[in-house]
Design a protein around this motif. Structure first.
Motif, PDB file in Angstrom:
ATOM      1  N   SER A 142       0.834  -1.203   0.000  1.00 22.37           N
ATOM      2  CA  SER A 142       0.000   0.000   0.000  1.00 22.37           C
ATOM      3  C   SER A 142       0.870   1.255   0.000  1.00 22.37           C
ATOM      4  CB  SER A 142      -0.951   0.010   1.196  1.00 22.37           C
ATOM      5  OG  SER A 142      -0.290   0.321   2.404  1.00 22.37           O
ATOM      6  N   GLY A 143       2.032   1.195   0.638  1.00 22.83           N
ATOM      7  CA  GLY A 143       2.955   2.325   0.606  1.00 22.83           C
ATOM      8  C   GLY A 143       3.507   2.559  -0.792  1.00 22.83           C
ATOM      9  N   ARG A 144       3.801   1.471  -1.491  1.00 23.15           N
ATOM     10  CA  ARG A 144       4.301   1.607  -2.867  1.00 23.15           C
ATOM     11  C   ARG A 144       3.246   2.229  -3.778  1.00 23.15           C
ATOM     12  NH1 ARG A 144       4.118  -0.626  -7.738  1.00 23.15           N
ATOM     13  NH2 ARG A 144       2.531  -2.167  -7.123  1.00 23.15           N
ATOM     14  N   LEU A 145       2.018   1.748  -3.663  1.00 24.25           N
ATOM     15  CA  LEU A 145       0.944   2.260  -4.519  1.00 24.25           C
ATOM     16  C   LEU A 145       0.612   3.715  -4.194  1.00 24.25           C
ATOM     17  CD1 LEU A 145      -1.422  -0.854  -4.486  1.00 24.25           C
ATOM     18  CD2 LEU A 145       0.027  -0.065  -6.372  1.00 24.25           C
ATOM     19  N   ALA A 146       0.583   4.051  -2.909  1.00 26.29           N
ATOM     20  CA  ALA A 146       0.279   5.433  -2.515  1.00 26.29           C
ATOM     21  C   ALA A 146       1.360   6.398  -2.986  1.00 26.29           C
ATOM     22  CB  ALA A 146       0.110   5.513  -1.000  1.00 26.29           C
ATOM     23  N   MET A 147       2.629   5.965  -2.903  1.00 24.93           N
ATOM     24  CA  MET A 147       3.726   6.827  -3.349  1.00 24.93           C
ATOM     25  C   MET A 147       3.673   7.036  -4.860  1.00 24.93           C
ATOM     26  SD  MET A 147       6.327   8.470  -1.912  1.00 24.93           S
ATOM     27  CE  MET A 147       5.924   9.888  -2.932  1.00 24.93           C
ATOM     28  N   ALA A 148       3.372   5.978  -5.599  1.00 21.04           N
ATOM     29  CA  ALA A 148       3.245   6.105  -7.055  1.00 21.04           C
ATOM     30  C   ALA A 148       2.120   7.070  -7.415  1.00 21.04           C
ATOM     31  CB  ALA A 148       2.989   4.731  -7.670  1.00 21.04           C
ATOM     32  N   GLU A 149       1.031   6.990  -6.660  1.00 17.14           N
ATOM     33  CA  GLU A 149      -0.099   7.902  -6.877  1.00 17.14           C
ATOM     34  C   GLU A 149       0.312   9.347  -6.622  1.00 17.14           C
ATOM     35  OE1 GLU A 149      -4.153   9.032  -4.401  1.00 17.14           O
ATOM     36  OE2 GLU A 149      -3.481   6.939  -4.408  1.00 17.14           O
ATOM     37  N   LEU A 150       1.052   9.576  -5.543  1.00 15.32           N
ATOM     38  CA  LEU A 150       1.476  10.937  -5.203  1.00 15.32           C
ATOM     39  C   LEU A 150       2.433  11.511  -6.245  1.00 15.32           C
ATOM     40  CD1 LEU A 150       2.009  10.604  -1.339  1.00 15.32           C
ATOM     41  CD2 LEU A 150       0.374  12.134  -2.484  1.00 15.32           C
ATOM     42  N   VAL A 151       3.371  10.698  -6.691  1.00 14.25           N
ATOM     43  CA  VAL A 151       4.343  11.179  -7.682  1.00 14.25           C
ATOM     44  C   VAL A 151       3.636  11.579  -8.983  1.00 14.25           C
ATOM     45  CG1 VAL A 151       6.270  10.482  -9.160  1.00 14.25           C
ATOM     46  CG2 VAL A 151       6.312   9.938  -6.726  1.00 14.25           C
ATOM     47  N   GLU A 152       2.639  10.792  -9.350  1.00  9.34           N
ATOM     48  CA  GLU A 152       1.901  11.109 -10.578  1.00  9.34           C
ATOM     49  C   GLU A 152       1.053  12.368 -10.403  1.00  9.34           C
ATOM     50  OE1 GLU A 152      -1.292   9.051 -13.691  1.00  9.34           O
ATOM     51  OE2 GLU A 152      -0.505   7.907 -11.989  1.00  9.34           O
ATOM     52  N   ARG A 153       0.429  12.493  -9.236  1.00  6.74           N
ATOM     53  CA  ARG A 153      -0.465  13.624  -8.980  1.00  6.74           C
ATOM     54  C   ARG A 153       0.300  14.912  -8.689  1.00  6.74           C
ATOM     55  NH1 ARG A 153      -3.308  12.969  -3.612  1.00  6.74           N
ATOM     56  NH2 ARG A 153      -4.117  11.074  -4.569  1.00  6.74           N
ATOM     57  N   ARG A 154       1.395  14.790  -7.925  1.00  5.78           N
ATOM     58  CA  ARG A 154       2.183  15.953  -7.530  1.00  5.78           C
ATOM     59  C   ARG A 154       3.667  15.704  -7.799  1.00  5.78           C
ATOM     60  NH1 ARG A 154       0.118  20.009  -4.273  1.00  5.78           N
ATOM     61  NH2 ARG A 154       2.179  20.876  -4.762  1.00  5.78           N
ATOM     62  N   PRO A 155       4.059  15.768  -9.065  1.00  4.23           N
ATOM     63  CA  PRO A 155       5.466  15.506  -9.400  1.00  4.23           C
ATOM     64  C   PRO A 155       6.438  16.504  -8.774  1.00  4.23           C
ATOM     65  CG  PRO A 155       4.274  16.373 -11.288  1.00  4.23           C
ATOM     66  CD  PRO A 155       3.250  16.065 -10.262  1.00  4.23           C
ATOM     67  N   ASP A 156       5.910  17.616  -8.230  1.00  4.74           N
ATOM     68  CA  ASP A 156       6.774  18.631  -7.628  1.00  4.74           C
ATOM     69  C   ASP A 156       7.052  18.380  -6.154  1.00  4.74           C
ATOM     70  OD1 ASP A 156       4.081  19.040  -6.995  1.00  4.74           O
ATOM     71  OD2 ASP A 156       4.361  21.191  -6.684  1.00  4.74           O
ATOM     72  N   LEU A 157       6.507  17.310  -5.557  1.00  2.05           N
ATOM     73  CA  LEU A 157       6.734  17.063  -4.131  1.00  2.05           C
ATOM     74  C   LEU A 157       8.217  16.816  -3.865  1.00  2.05           C
ATOM     75  CD1 LEU A 157       7.264  13.780  -3.338  1.00  2.05           C
ATOM     76  CD2 LEU A 157       4.909  13.622  -4.106  1.00  2.05           C
ATOM     77  N   ASP A 158       8.687  17.277  -2.704  1.00  4.16           N
ATOM     78  CA  ASP A 158      10.114  17.092  -2.401  1.00  4.16           C
ATOM     79  C   ASP A 158      10.360  16.383  -1.071  1.00  4.16           C
ATOM     80  OD1 ASP A 158       9.402  19.136  -0.684  1.00  4.16           O
ATOM     81  OD2 ASP A 158      10.705  20.646  -1.589  1.00  4.16           O
ATOM     82  N   ALA A 159       9.280  15.929  -0.407  1.00  6.69           N
ATOM     83  CA  ALA A 159       9.422  15.150   0.829  1.00  6.69           C
ATOM     84  C   ALA A 159       8.119  14.407   1.073  1.00  6.69           C
ATOM     85  CB  ALA A 159       9.751  16.045   2.017  1.00  6.69           C
ATOM     86  N   VAL A 160       8.211  13.334   1.833  1.00  4.94           N
ATOM     87  CA  VAL A 160       7.007  12.592   2.207  1.00  4.94           C
ATOM     88  C   VAL A 160       7.175  12.013   3.604  1.00  4.94           C
ATOM     89  CG1 VAL A 160       7.823  10.467   1.065  1.00  4.94           C
ATOM     90  CG2 VAL A 160       5.375  10.758   1.535  1.00  4.94           C
ATOM     91  N   PHE A 161       6.154  12.222   4.421  1.00  9.27           N
ATOM     92  CA  PHE A 161       6.075  11.584   5.731  1.00  9.27           C
ATOM     93  C   PHE A 161       5.152  10.383   5.575  1.00  9.27           C
ATOM     94  CE2 PHE A 161       3.394  11.678   9.794  1.00  9.27           C
ATOM     95  CZ  PHE A 161       4.130  10.680  10.384  1.00  9.27           C
ATOM     96  N   VAL A 162       5.670   9.194   5.899  1.00 19.25           N
ATOM     97  CA  VAL A 162       4.913   7.953   5.749  1.00 19.25           C
ATOM     98  C   VAL A 162       4.568   7.441   7.153  1.00 19.25           C
ATOM     99  CG1 VAL A 162       4.822   5.722   4.611  1.00 19.25           C
ATOM    100  CG2 VAL A 162       6.307   7.508   3.697  1.00 19.25           C
ATOM    101  N   ALA A 163       3.302   7.067   7.362  1.00 20.30           N
ATOM    102  CA  ALA A 163       2.795   6.804   8.706  1.00 20.30           C
ATOM    103  C   ALA A 163       3.311   5.534   9.363  1.00 20.30           C
ATOM    104  CB  ALA A 163       1.267   6.805   8.705  1.00 20.30           C
ATOM    105  N   ASN A 164       4.041   4.684   8.636  1.00 24.28           N
ATOM    106  CA  ASN A 164       4.788   3.612   9.307  1.00 24.28           C
ATOM    107  C   ASN A 164       5.957   3.181   8.424  1.00 24.28           C
ATOM    108  OD1 ASN A 164       3.623   1.854   7.390  1.00 24.28           O
ATOM    109  ND2 ASN A 164       3.279   0.232   8.882  1.00 24.28           N
ATOM    110  N   ASP A 165       6.898   2.485   9.023  1.00 17.67           N
ATOM    111  CA  ASP A 165       8.131   2.126   8.312  1.00 17.67           C
ATOM    112  C   ASP A 165       7.884   1.147   7.181  1.00 17.67           C
ATOM    113  OD1 ASP A 165       9.406   3.702  10.174  1.00 17.67           O
ATOM    114  OD2 ASP A 165      10.218   2.032  11.338  1.00 17.67           O
ATOM    115  N   LEU A 166       6.930   0.246   7.350  1.00 19.39           N
ATOM    116  CA  LEU A 166       6.677  -0.760   6.318  1.00 19.39           C
ATOM    117  C   LEU A 166       6.164  -0.096   5.041  1.00 19.39           C
ATOM    118  CD1 LEU A 166       7.094  -3.805   6.306  1.00 19.39           C
ATOM    119  CD2 LEU A 166       4.661  -4.074   6.813  1.00 19.39           C
ATOM    120  N   MET A 167       5.246   0.864   5.193  1.00 18.05           N
ATOM    121  CA  MET A 167       4.792   1.598   4.014  1.00 18.05           C
ATOM    122  C   MET A 167       5.918   2.445   3.431  1.00 18.05           C
ATOM    123  SD  MET A 167       0.837   2.795   4.634  1.00 18.05           S
ATOM    124  CE  MET A 167       1.211   3.926   5.977  1.00 18.05           C
TER     125      MET A 167
END
Length: 342
Positions: A238-263
């Motif tokens: 789910s972390g991989r899919l969510a990150m792919a979604e974010l990169v596509e939606r907001r290619p300008d993002l420069d940091a991400v806080f992920v709510a657990n280490d596994l994601m």
């Protein structure tokens, strides 16, 4: 074969309370009181009985003791998540080990129980309600978890790991300060000069999901942007899919806080697949400081939860509840652990 060479089949008799009483020079009633909590026993008699138990090798018959005390002398570690997460999520095994160690010092066995489906919940509820355990350590509870309602209906002592959403006033719990920890991590990412900090949340029906999102919103303030938020279920995929979604939606993002280490581990895979360098292009922060964090490439900056203390406090509160104490809550601080991903 001579008699001297013939092996003996005589087994040593198991020590009894009578043997302990004789060795200690006290009555069997005094030994019984020691075995059932030591009430109304003088310090000298208590010391003598404890030494006699050690020297005779006496072991209490737990079944007989249960008939006298009305206690099962065991505790359940109840996971209400899909069974595969017991092995995938490293936090569960750390909590399980910590609880087992805390109970071992009191000679109380810990029983692992899994109840993620209606059939499993029904089966576990019947077992627990029948008095086979003295109380339940509830792990990873979702909002209005039907298992909590069942435990309360049968008046089973229970302590939750994390805030038991929907039952905050009736169930004791031990929790890390999710909101403050998320706020600290998000501010750390902002302090490194990042300006477009995204977040991957956990399930929003869990305390970690809701409170860590609130902490993120506290830190970004009026700059909060829904397009920088994606949702996961605490699993790596789910972390991989969510990150792919974010990169596509907001290619300008420069940091991400992920709510657990596994994601976060899954997010690193997605960033690599998108050609983004960590931390040069995108800084990544996690939450938990599980065994996964330090093993990632790059090693993950994260918020450390004091899992061993969480387990010990859960056991302490549960045993107090079993003895009749009112439900209580303990909130523990998290700690920022800086590594190469930021």
């Amino acid at each position: 074969m001579s008699d001297q060479a013939r092996p003996s089949h005589t087994s040593r008799r198991r020590p009894t309370i009578r043997d302990v009483a004789a060795a200690a020079g006290v009555s069997r009633g005094t030994v019984s009181r020691v075995l059932n909590g030591g009430h109304w026993v003088s310090p000298d008699a208590l010391a003598a009985v404890q030494e006699a138990i050690r020297t005779t090798g006496y072991q209490a018959n737990q079944h007989a003791r249960s008939l006298v005390t009305g206690r099962a002398n065991s505790v359940a570690f109840l996971l209400t998540e899909p069974q595969h997460l017991l092995f995938e999520d490293p936090n569960f095994s750390v909590l399980l080990r910590g609880a087992a160690e805390a109970l071992a010092g009191r000679e109380i066995p810990l029983l692992l129980m899994l109840a993620s489906t209606p059939a499993e919940r029904k089966r576990i509820s019947a077992y627990v309600a029948a008095g086979h355990v003295d109380g339940v350590l509830l792990i990873s509870s979702h909002r209005d978890n039907p298992m909590v309602a069942e435990l309360l209906k049968h008046q089973v002592p229970v302590v939750a790991c994390g805030v038991p959403l929907g039952f905050e006033g009736s169930v004791g719990y031990v929790a890390a300060d999710d909101r403050a920890g998320a706020r600290t991590m998000t501010r750390h990412l902002l302090d490194t000069g990042r300006t477009r900090v995204a977040m991957i949340t956990g399930p929003l029906d869990t305390p970690g999901g809701t409170l860590r999102l609130e902490g993120y919103r506290d830190a970004v303030g009026e700059a909060f942007d829904e397009t920088l938020v994606a949702h996961g279920d605490y699993s790596r995929e789910s972390g991989r899919l969510a990150m792919a979604e974010l990169v596509e939606r907001r290619p300008d993002l420069d940091a991400v806080f992920v709510a657990n280490d596994l994601m976060a581990a899954g997010a690193l895979v997605a960033l690599q697949a998108a050609g983004r360098s960590v931390p040069d292009d995108v800084a990544v922060g996690g939450f938990d400081d599980s065994g996964v964090a330090a093993a990632l490439h790059p090693a993950l900056t994260t918020m450390r939860q004091p899992f061993e203390r969480i387990s010990a406090e859960m056991v302490r509160l549960l045993l107090e509840t079993v003895e009749g104490a009112d439900p209580a809550a303990v909130t523990l601080q998290t700690t920022l652990v800086r590594r190469a991903s930021t």
